[in-house]
Design a protein around this motif. Structure first.
Motif, PDB file in Angstrom:
ATOM      1  N   GLY A  89      28.428  18.340   5.770  1.00 18.06           N
ATOM      2  CA  GLY A  89      29.470  18.503   6.795  1.00 18.06           C
ATOM      3  C   GLY A  89      29.215  18.003   8.051  1.00 18.06           C
ATOM      4  O   GLY A  89      27.845  17.903   8.610  1.00 18.06           O
ATOM      5  N   ALA A  90      29.991  17.710   8.992  1.00 19.46           N
ATOM      6  CA  ALA A  90      29.706  17.648  10.408  1.00 19.46           C
ATOM      7  C   ALA A  90      29.396  19.030  11.092  1.00 19.46           C
ATOM      8  O   ALA A  90      30.198  19.900  10.768  1.00 19.46           O
ATOM      9  N   HIS A  91      28.344  19.094  11.998  1.00 20.87           N
ATOM     10  CA  HIS A  91      27.964  20.220  12.575  1.00 20.87           C
ATOM     11  C   HIS A  91      28.134  20.328  14.010  1.00 20.87           C
ATOM     12  O   HIS A  91      27.992  19.104  14.531  1.00 20.87           O
ATOM     13  N   ASN A  92      28.745  21.259  14.646  1.00 22.79           N
ATOM     14  CA  ASN A  92      29.150  21.416  16.068  1.00 22.79           C
ATOM     15  C   ASN A  92      30.084  20.467  16.271  1.00 22.79           C
ATOM     16  O   ASN A  92      30.267  19.913  17.501  1.00 22.79           O
ATOM     17  N   ASP A  93      31.021  20.122  15.462  1.00 23.80           N
ATOM     18  CA  ASP A  93      32.223  19.243  15.788  1.00 23.80           C
ATOM     19  C   ASP A  93      33.066  19.981  16.365  1.00 23.80           C
ATOM     20  O   ASP A  93      33.540  21.187  16.144  1.00 23.80           O
ATOM     21  N   GLY A  94      33.892  19.437  17.258  1.00 23.36           N
ATOM     22  CA  GLY A  94      34.973  20.017  18.231  1.00 23.36           C
ATOM     23  C   GLY A  94      34.728  20.820  19.314  1.00 23.36           C
ATOM     24  O   GLY A  94      35.491  21.947  19.621  1.00 23.36           O
ATOM     25  N   THR A 103      30.784  26.809   6.959  1.00 21.74           N
ATOM     26  CA  THR A 103      31.656  25.817   6.402  1.00 21.74           C
ATOM     27  C   THR A 103      33.193  25.850   6.408  1.00 21.74           C
ATOM     28  O   THR A 103      33.728  27.173   6.201  1.00 21.74           O
ATOM     29  N   MET A 104      33.582  25.025   6.822  1.00 19.81           N
ATOM     30  CA  MET A 104      35.091  24.981   7.084  1.00 19.81           C
ATOM     31  C   MET A 104      35.656  23.891   6.619  1.00 19.81           C
ATOM     32  O   MET A 104      35.010  22.804   6.326  1.00 19.81           O
ATOM     33  N   HIS A 105      36.838  23.717   6.099  1.00 20.95           N
ATOM     34  CA  HIS A 105      37.645  22.753   5.507  1.00 20.95           C
ATOM     35  C   HIS A 105      38.739  22.520   6.608  1.00 20.95           C
ATOM     36  O   HIS A 105      39.583  23.210   6.839  1.00 20.95           O
ATOM     37  N   LEU A 157      33.366  20.527   7.861  1.00 21.13           N
ATOM     38  CA  LEU A 157      32.798  21.104   9.033  1.00 21.13           C
ATOM     39  C   LEU A 157      31.401  22.060   8.407  1.00 21.13           C
ATOM     40  O   LEU A 157      31.843  23.295   8.055  1.00 21.13           O
ATOM     41  N   SER A 158      30.245  21.930   8.575  1.00 18.65           N
ATOM     42  CA  SER A 158      29.070  22.647   8.150  1.00 18.65           C
ATOM     43  C   SER A 158      27.637  22.169   8.622  1.00 18.65           C
ATOM     44  O   SER A 158      27.446  21.022   8.877  1.00 18.65           O
ATOM     45  N   ASN A 159      27.065  23.354   8.559  1.00 16.93           N
ATOM     46  CA  ASN A 159      25.487  22.965   8.836  1.00 16.93           C
ATOM     47  C   ASN A 159      24.587  23.231   7.539  1.00 16.93           C
ATOM     48  O   ASN A 159      23.595  23.273   7.519  1.00 16.93           O
ATOM     49  N   LEU A 161      42.394  24.838   9.756  1.00 18.52           N
ATOM     50  CA  LEU A 161      41.002  25.010   9.418  1.00 18.52           C
ATOM     51  C   LEU A 161      40.869  26.194   8.355  1.00 18.52           C
ATOM     52  O   LEU A 161      41.749  27.283   8.492  1.00 18.52           O
ATOM     53  N   TYR A 162      40.680  25.901   7.030  1.00 22.89           N
ATOM     54  CA  TYR A 162      40.216  27.058   6.149  1.00 22.89           C
ATOM     55  C   TYR A 162      38.578  27.563   5.943  1.00 22.89           C
ATOM     56  O   TYR A 162      37.821  26.591   5.950  1.00 22.89           O
TER      57      TYR A 162
END
Length: 290
Positions: free
Chosen positions: A104-109, A278-280, A93-95, A128-129
């Motif tokens: 990564g996917a941005h604004n996901d969730g 940025t998250m994993h 998850l990242s911009n 999430l990390y």
């Protein structure tokens, strides 16, 4: 549960939401060197508290995978666009943009939901990390479905336990506010609609949770007008009151897990022209709700 720190055989724990007992923050535990006995206590804390936080971690993808396997079998992702190279169960998850491409996917969730509710066996847990964290914004909110259920009058609980929700992945992906997309025929075939209870029972100890969601639901089965979702909106508003919600302020190195069997969650927006996030994300395979 009091707000004070408690001590198990090998863990120091305090509740994530003071005064409620919801969630467990494990203090002073380095996941790179945790022994099996301590890890068993970590898993137990998660099973009975709805969420788990460990701060100050420094974990490689291999170490993330080793940790998540203590909770069950890692779950893959329906969309593979942003999985970490070599690690198909780790979703980014990242911009951040690298070489002209989003990593990564941005604004996901964003929007109250529970992960994979459109699957016959939704994921048991989401982890999430935190790799990169904005200075402001991007909080994660987790709503305690058990506390919300227990706050309902007994007659309302009895009425809600008769209802089922019709979940649709196709509807979700075609109508969501962020990351909307048209599905391929294979994705539609692999994600048929499912029916799940509105009140869910936790297999660890039998506690019950209010388990609505947004985005995936097309019908409330058991009421006179199944397609009227006003009750669902009402219940989501109820469970997401401040008294039931833990708001997580991220720090780099945080590992935050929540139990999708008894919670809802949402991400929040941040100034993506100013900050990088940025998250994993990892999932643990679940079982059919009852």
């Amino acid at each position: 549960m009091s707000d004070a720190m408690t001590v198990t055989q090998s863990l120091e724990i305090r509740p994530l939401k003071p005064g409620s007992g919801f969630g467990a923050e494990v203090i002073g535990c380095d996941l790179r060197s945790t022994d099996d006995a301590t890890m068993a206590e970590v898993v137990k804390a998660f099973q009975h508290h709805g969420a788990l936080l460990l701060r100050g971690q420094s974990l490689s993808p291999d170490q993330l995978m080793a940790f998540i396997r203590h909770f069950g079998t890692p779950e893959g992702h329906t969309i593979q666009d942003f999985t970490l190279p070599g690690f198909p169960e780790i979703y980014v998850l990242s911009n951040r943009i690298e070489n002209g491409r989003a990593i990564g996917a941005h604004n996901d969730g964003v929007g109250w939901h529970t992960d994979y509710s459109y699957k016959e066996s939704p994921v048991m847990s989401t982890m999430l990390y935190a790799v990169e964290v904005p200075e402001e914004g991007s909080d994660t909110l987790i709503a305690d479905g058990v506390a919300a259920y227990e706050a309902l009058p007994p007659e309302r609980r009895a009425a809600l336990e008769k209802l089922r929700l019709h979940h649709s992945y196709r509807h979700f992906m075609e109508t969501r506010e962020h990351q909307r997309r048209e599905l391929t025929p294979d994705q539609i075939r692999d994600n048929p609609d499912v029916i799940h209870p509105l009140i869910r029972t936790h297999p660890a100890d039998g506690r019950k949770a209010l388990w609505p969601s947004t985005g995936t639901v097309t019908e409330i089965i058991g009421q006179d007008e199944p397609t009227d979702l006003a009750m669902l909106d009402e219940l989501v508003d109820f469970i997401t009151q401040d008294r039931f919600v833990y708001r997580h302020k991220w720090q780099v190195g945080d590992v935050l897990m929540w139990d999708n069997r008894c919670t809802l969650h949402t991400g929040t927006l941040f100034d993506d022209t100013k900050y990088i996030r940025t998250m994993h994300r990892l999932w643990v395979r679940g079982d059919r709700p009852y």
